[in-house]
Design an enzyme around this catalytic site. Structure first.
Site, PDB file in Angstrom:
ATOM      1  N   GLY A 167      66.961  13.356 -34.147  1.00  0.00           N
ATOM      2  CA  GLY A 167      67.993  12.340 -34.282  1.00  0.00           C
ATOM      3  C   GLY A 167      67.613  11.330 -35.352  1.00  0.00           C
ATOM      4  N   GLY A 168      66.991  10.228 -34.928  1.00  0.00           N
ATOM      5  CA  GLY A 168      66.707   9.089 -35.815  1.00  0.00           C
ATOM      6  C   GLY A 168      66.060   9.462 -37.142  1.00  0.00           C
ATOM      7  CG  ASN A 211      72.371  15.117 -32.743  1.00  0.00           C
ATOM      8  OD1 ASN A 211      73.495  14.902 -33.194  1.00  0.00           O
ATOM      9  ND2 ASN A 211      72.052  14.870 -31.485  1.00  0.00           N
ATOM     10  CD1 TRP A 212      71.979  13.289 -39.393  1.00  0.00           C
ATOM     11  CD2 TRP A 212      73.867  13.458 -40.605  1.00  0.00           C
ATOM     12  NE1 TRP A 212      71.630  13.656 -40.665  1.00  0.00           N
ATOM     13  CE2 TRP A 212      72.767  13.766 -41.428  1.00  0.00           C
ATOM     14  CE3 TRP A 212      75.152  13.497 -41.152  1.00  0.00           C
ATOM     15  CZ2 TRP A 212      72.920  14.113 -42.781  1.00  0.00           C
ATOM     16  CZ3 TRP A 212      75.311  13.844 -42.489  1.00  0.00           C
ATOM     17  CH2 TRP A 212      74.201  14.144 -43.287  1.00  0.00           C
ATOM     18  CE  LYS A 213      70.784  11.267 -31.198  1.00  0.00           C
ATOM     19  NZ  LYS A 213      70.050  10.708 -30.090  1.00  0.00           N
ATOM     20  CD  GLU A 262      72.413  10.754 -27.324  1.00  0.00           C
ATOM     21  OE1 GLU A 262      73.208  11.125 -28.203  1.00  0.00           O
ATOM     22  OE2 GLU A 262      71.260  10.343 -27.583  1.00  0.00           O
ATOM     23  CD  GLU A 289      67.100  17.034 -27.924  1.00  0.00           C
ATOM     24  OE1 GLU A 289      66.734  16.799 -29.072  1.00  0.00           O
ATOM     25  OE2 GLU A 289      68.184  16.634 -27.467  1.00  0.00           O
ATOM     26  N   GLY A 294      65.105   8.995 -28.724  1.00  0.00           N
ATOM     27  CA  GLY A 294      65.439   7.697 -29.304  1.00  0.00           C
ATOM     28  C   GLY A 294      64.580   6.561 -28.787  1.00  0.00           C
ATOM     29  CG  HIS A 306      72.348  15.630 -27.227  1.00  0.00           C
ATOM     30  ND1 HIS A 306      72.189  14.373 -26.681  1.00  0.00           N
ATOM     31  CD2 HIS A 306      71.418  15.743 -28.206  1.00  0.00           C
ATOM     32  CE1 HIS A 306      71.210  13.754 -27.317  1.00  0.00           C
ATOM     33  NE2 HIS A 306      70.718  14.558 -28.247  1.00  0.00           N
ATOM     34  CB  SER A 311      60.537   9.997 -30.436  1.00  0.00           C
ATOM     35  OG  SER A 311      61.448   9.163 -29.729  1.00  0.00           O
TER      36      SER A 311
HETATM   37  C1  PEP Z   1      68.312  13.893 -30.301  1.00  0.00           C
HETATM   38  O1  PEP Z   1      69.263  13.154 -30.294  1.00  0.00           O
HETATM   39  O2  PEP Z   1      68.502  15.089 -30.082  1.00  0.00           O
HETATM   40  C2  PEP Z   1      66.999  13.323 -30.550  1.00  0.00           C
HETATM   41  C3  PEP Z   1      65.960  14.066 -30.309  1.00  0.00           C
HETATM   42  O3  PEP Z   1      66.935  12.030 -31.024  1.00  0.00           O
HETATM   43  P1  PEP Z   1      65.630  11.262 -31.589  1.00  0.00           P
HETATM   44  O4  PEP Z   1      64.960  12.195 -32.559  1.00  0.00           O
HETATM   45  O5  PEP Z   1      66.147  10.042 -32.235  1.00  0.00           O
HETATM   46  O6  PEP Z   1      64.750  10.995 -30.411  1.00  0.00           O
END
Ligand code: PEP
Length: 247
Positions: free
Chosen positions: A230-231, A9-11, A97, A164, A170, A95, A209
């Site tokens: 994500g990251g 997920n590049w957001k 967010e 999640e 994050g 998600h 994470s």
């Molecule tokens: C996400 O945005 O779905 C996520 C899990 O981010 P991260 O891996 O950066 O925690």
């Protein structure tokens, strides 16, 4: 057997040029992968470029969000048919967010899930508790509500769940394998209550994470079938390492 799925997920990251540069380096690292599904969700602006670059590769395309109407006066929104037109086969919905910053409720998400499925999109449906909810002992009631309300009237086909915990997204704080497996098992029980035996085929991803350092341990848990990342999905070598987790 559930085929593992590792999703990026590049957001709100990467221009078209940056997405193309990522794929230039990433695709050679995963081109032989057959036993894991690989999904990338770039921002909408890069969907078309990514779609062109992943043809004849094992990488599949996801949208990060989608509106529940099919067309009309909804300035700024993206319809499901626009996504299938760009060769998206997955949509991430719910998600945290989107729930937190854009007011997406269980009811809105249920509408989105239904419409996405009617267009044949596989839905990666995100659920998870906040830190306050966990500390108040509400983790399971939140997960139960999000599953029941979000999937009301929806069949088991084409559904992937992403657990999640919001406090792990994050933040660098991963759930322990024990916490993650406990939540995943609970979610599978709720899916069994909804769908019976079909629940055993539904993939449940962990997100929060995930890194090359912790993926192997997470993937050894019985009810963890993949990761939403994500990251650590933003760099080609890091995301390729996640896709090539140790079994
Ligand atoms: C996400 O945005 O779905 C996520 C899990 O981010 P991260 O891996 O950066 O925690």
């Amino acid at each position: 057997m559930r085929k593992p799925l590792i999703a990026a997920n590049w957001k709100m990251n990467k221009t078209v040029g940056e997405a193309e540069a990522f794929l230039h380096d990433f695709i050679p690292l995963v081109k032989e992968v057959r036993d894991t599904d690989i999904v990338i969700a770039p921002p909408f602006t890069a969907l078309s470029a990514v779609a062109s670059r992943i043809k004849e590769t094992p990488v599949q395309l996801a949208a990060q969000n989608m509106f529940y109407e099919e067309k009309g006066a909804y300035t700024g929104e993206i319809a499901p048919g626009m996504l299938t037109d760009l060769c998206c086969t997955y949509a991430i919905l719910g998600h945290s967010e989107r729930r937190q910053y854009f007011g997406e409720t269980d009811e809105i998400l249920n509408r989105k899930v239904k419409v996405a499925r009617s267009y044949g999109l596989t839905v990666i449906f995100c659920i998870g508790e906040s830190l306050e909810e966990r500390e108040a002992g509400q983790t399971f009631s939140v997960l139960q509500r999000e599953v029941q309300e979000g999937l009301k009237g929806v069949g088991p086909e084409g559904i992937v769940i992403a657990y999640e915990p919001i406090w792990a997204i994050g933040t660098g704080k991963t759930a322990t394998t024990g916490q993650a497996q406990e939540a995943h098992r609970f979610i599978r029980e709720k899916l069994s209550a909804l769908y019976g035996d079909a629940a055993s085929s539904i993939r449940i991803l962990y997100g929060g994470s995930v890194t090359p350092e912790n993926i192997d341990a997470l993937m050894k848990c019985a009810d963890i079938d993949g990761a939403l990342v994500g990251g650590a999905s933003l760099k080609p070598d890091s995301f390729a390492r996640l896709v090539n987790f140790t079994r």
